[in-house]
Design a protein around this motif. Structure first.
Motif, PDB file in Angstrom:
ATOM      1  N   UNK A   1       0.804  -1.217   0.000  1.00 36.74           N
ATOM      2  CA  UNK A   1       0.000   0.000   0.000  1.00 36.74           C
ATOM      3  C   UNK A   1       0.839   1.271   0.000  1.00 36.74           C
ATOM      4  N   UNK A   2       2.040   1.212   0.576  1.00 30.79           N
ATOM      5  CA  UNK A   2       2.791   2.442   0.829  1.00 30.79           C
ATOM      6  C   UNK A   2       4.210   2.464   0.274  1.00 30.79           C
ATOM      7  N   UNK A   3       4.710   1.312  -0.185  1.00 31.14           N
ATOM      8  CA  UNK A   3       6.098   1.190  -0.663  1.00 31.14           C
ATOM      9  C   UNK A   3       7.131   1.394   0.448  1.00 31.14           C
ATOM     10  N   UNK A   4       6.709   1.275   1.690  1.00 33.43           N
ATOM     11  CA  UNK A   4       7.639   1.389   2.803  1.00 33.43           C
ATOM     12  C   UNK A   4       8.548   0.160   2.827  1.00 33.43           C
ATOM     13  N   UNK A   5       9.732   0.299   3.424  1.00 34.97           N
ATOM     14  CA  UNK A   5      10.641  -0.847   3.486  1.00 34.97           C
ATOM     15  C   UNK A   5      10.094  -1.905   4.441  1.00 34.97           C
ATOM     16  N   UNK A   6      10.457  -3.138   4.173  1.00 33.63           N
ATOM     17  CA  UNK A   6       9.913  -4.272   4.921  1.00 33.63           C
ATOM     18  C   UNK A   6      10.247  -4.213   6.402  1.00 33.63           C
ATOM     19  N   UNK A   7      11.462  -3.776   6.746  1.00 33.79           N
ATOM     20  CA  UNK A   7      11.872  -3.728   8.148  1.00 33.79           C
ATOM     21  C   UNK A   7      10.982  -2.774   8.950  1.00 33.79           C
ATOM     22  N   UNK A   8      10.736  -1.582   8.394  1.00 37.47           N
ATOM     23  CA  UNK A   8       9.876  -0.615   9.090  1.00 37.47           C
ATOM     24  C   UNK A   8       8.437  -1.137   9.166  1.00 37.47           C
ATOM     25  N   UNK A   9       7.984  -1.778   8.092  1.00 39.79           N
ATOM     26  CA  UNK A   9       6.630  -2.339   8.092  1.00 39.79           C
ATOM     27  C   UNK A   9       6.485  -3.379   9.203  1.00 39.79           C
ATOM     28  N   UNK A  10       7.497  -4.221   9.391  1.00 45.99           N
ATOM     29  CA  UNK A  10       7.449  -5.235  10.452  1.00 45.99           C
ATOM     30  C   UNK A  10       7.372  -4.586  11.831  1.00 45.99           C
TER      31      UNK A  10
ATOM     32  N   UNK B   1       0.385   5.435   9.104  1.00 40.06           N
ATOM     33  CA  UNK B   1       1.714   5.671   9.672  1.00 40.06           C
ATOM     34  C   UNK B   1       2.792   5.373   8.648  1.00 40.06           C
ATOM     35  N   UNK B   2       2.641   4.272   7.933  1.00 39.28           N
ATOM     36  CA  UNK B   2       3.631   3.891   6.920  1.00 39.28           C
ATOM     37  C   UNK B   2       3.712   4.933   5.801  1.00 39.28           C
ATOM     38  N   UNK B   3       2.568   5.477   5.417  1.00 40.58           N
ATOM     39  CA  UNK B   3       2.554   6.482   4.344  1.00 40.58           C
ATOM     40  C   UNK B   3       3.361   7.718   4.720  1.00 40.58           C
TER      41      UNK B   3
ATOM     42  N   UNK C   1       8.514  11.008   4.484  1.00 40.03           N
ATOM     43  CA  UNK C   1       9.563  11.817   5.088  1.00 40.03           C
ATOM     44  C   UNK C   1       9.397  12.240   6.529  1.00 40.03           C
ATOM     45  N   UNK C   2       8.260  11.968   7.175  1.00 36.48           N
ATOM     46  CA  UNK C   2       8.101  12.346   8.576  1.00 36.48           C
ATOM     47  C   UNK C   2       8.881  11.362   9.451  1.00 36.48           C
ATOM     48  N   UNK C   3       9.540  11.845  10.510  1.00 40.42           N
ATOM     49  CA  UNK C   3      10.291  10.943  11.395  1.00 40.42           C
ATOM     50  C   UNK C   3       9.417   9.808  11.923  1.00 40.42           C
ATOM     51  N   UNK C   4      10.031   8.655  12.122  1.00 41.21           N
ATOM     52  CA  UNK C   4       9.271   7.450  12.472  1.00 41.21           C
ATOM     53  C   UNK C   4       8.489   7.603  13.778  1.00 41.21           C
ATOM     54  N   UNK C   5       9.162   8.087  14.819  1.00 35.52           N
ATOM     55  CA  UNK C   5       8.478   8.182  16.119  1.00 35.52           C
ATOM     56  C   UNK C   5       7.322   9.164  16.067  1.00 35.52           C
TER      57      UNK C   5
END
Length: 263
Positions: free
Chosen positions: A185-194, A223-225, A230-234
């Motif tokens: 859905x978002x093209x986020x990397x797998x590690x962050x998605x996990x 959140x993933x989007x 570009x928004x910081x993860x936390x």
């Protein structure tokens, strides 16, 4: 709010036999009921199936003010004349579209009365203001959804209504599938998605917090989007997952601390 949707190609990851069940319900002209928490993919599934069947879908987001008049139609003043305007349900019945009543238990009781004759062998709609009965088009299908957990003790579907549907329960996907959904859905990397999925499952298991709703797949996708853009993860986790869940300051702080350790 009434929304008429024309579908492109929605992404949907099957988690069981729900596609086969829906196809058989459509083939046999049996209404279909989706049960499950908010954000578990119920609406996306209906859109996906409408696309697979190449059918027009009309979605109605039900609420406490949704009445049978909103669905069936009404007389309106047009110039010097009073003319009849079909509602979305009548349009679907005549055209052979899929009508999707999202959160049907929220609607007024007269909505349930109005659809009863469409959900049994008659497959017809009575328009009392016109004194007419409309037979459903061969391709017409009625689909509804509701959240049993949220409605418990407040509004429930009566057995006489529920037993008119084939029903399928939806829940949050297992971690592997939910991770795939986020990536797709978002093209986020797998590690962050996990990590996001792990946060979601951790909060879902914290029943002692007494949250009215817990983390939906929809919140994880949001959140993933914003992480991917570009928004910081936390910060993304705080605004897309934690803040929508509660207004209680102590619970907010506890959830933020937990998420900070996991992202």
């Amino acid at each position: 709010m009434l929304v008429e949707t024309l579908i492109d190609t929605p992404y949907y990851h099957a988690v069981g036999k729900e596609i086969d069940v829906f196809n058989q319900a459509y083939k046999n002209k049996i209404p279909f009921l989706l049960k499950g928490p908010t954000g578990t993919g119920k609406s996306r599934f209906v859109e996906f199936m409408a696309h697979q069947l190449d059918k027009k879908i009309i979605t109605i987001s039900c609420h406490e003010e949704t009445s049978s008049t909103d669905l069936i139609g009404r007389f309106i003043i047009k110039g010097a004349e009073t003319v009849w305007l079909d509602g979305p349900l009548t349009t679907a019945v005549k055209e052979g579209a899929i009508i999707y009543l999202d959160e049907i238990a929220e609607a007024r009781p007269d909505v349930i009365v109005a659809i009863h004759s469409l959900t049994d062998h008659r497959r017809e709609l009575f328009i009392d203001k016109l004194g007419e009965t409309v037979k459903a088009h061969e391709d017409f299908m009625l689909v509804a959804s509701f959240n049993p957990g949220y409605q418990r003790g407040f509004k429930e579907l009566k057995p006489s209504t529920r037993q008119r549907f084939i029903a399928v329960s939806f829940d949050y996907p297992e971690p592997k599938i939910e991770t795939e959904i986020l990536v797709n859905e978002t093209d986020i990397d797998t590690d962050t998605a996990k990590k996001l999925v792990a946060i979601g499952n951790k909060i879902r298991n914290l029943t002692e917090l007494g949250l009215t709703e817990t983390v939906s797949t929809r919140l994880l996708v949001d959140a993933a989007k914003i992480i991917h853009s570009g928004l910081p993860k936390r910060l993304s986790v705080h605004v897309a997952i934690v803040e929508p869940l509660t207004d209680d300051l102590q619970t907010l702080e506890a959830l933020k601390d937990l998420c900070n350790l996991m992202i």
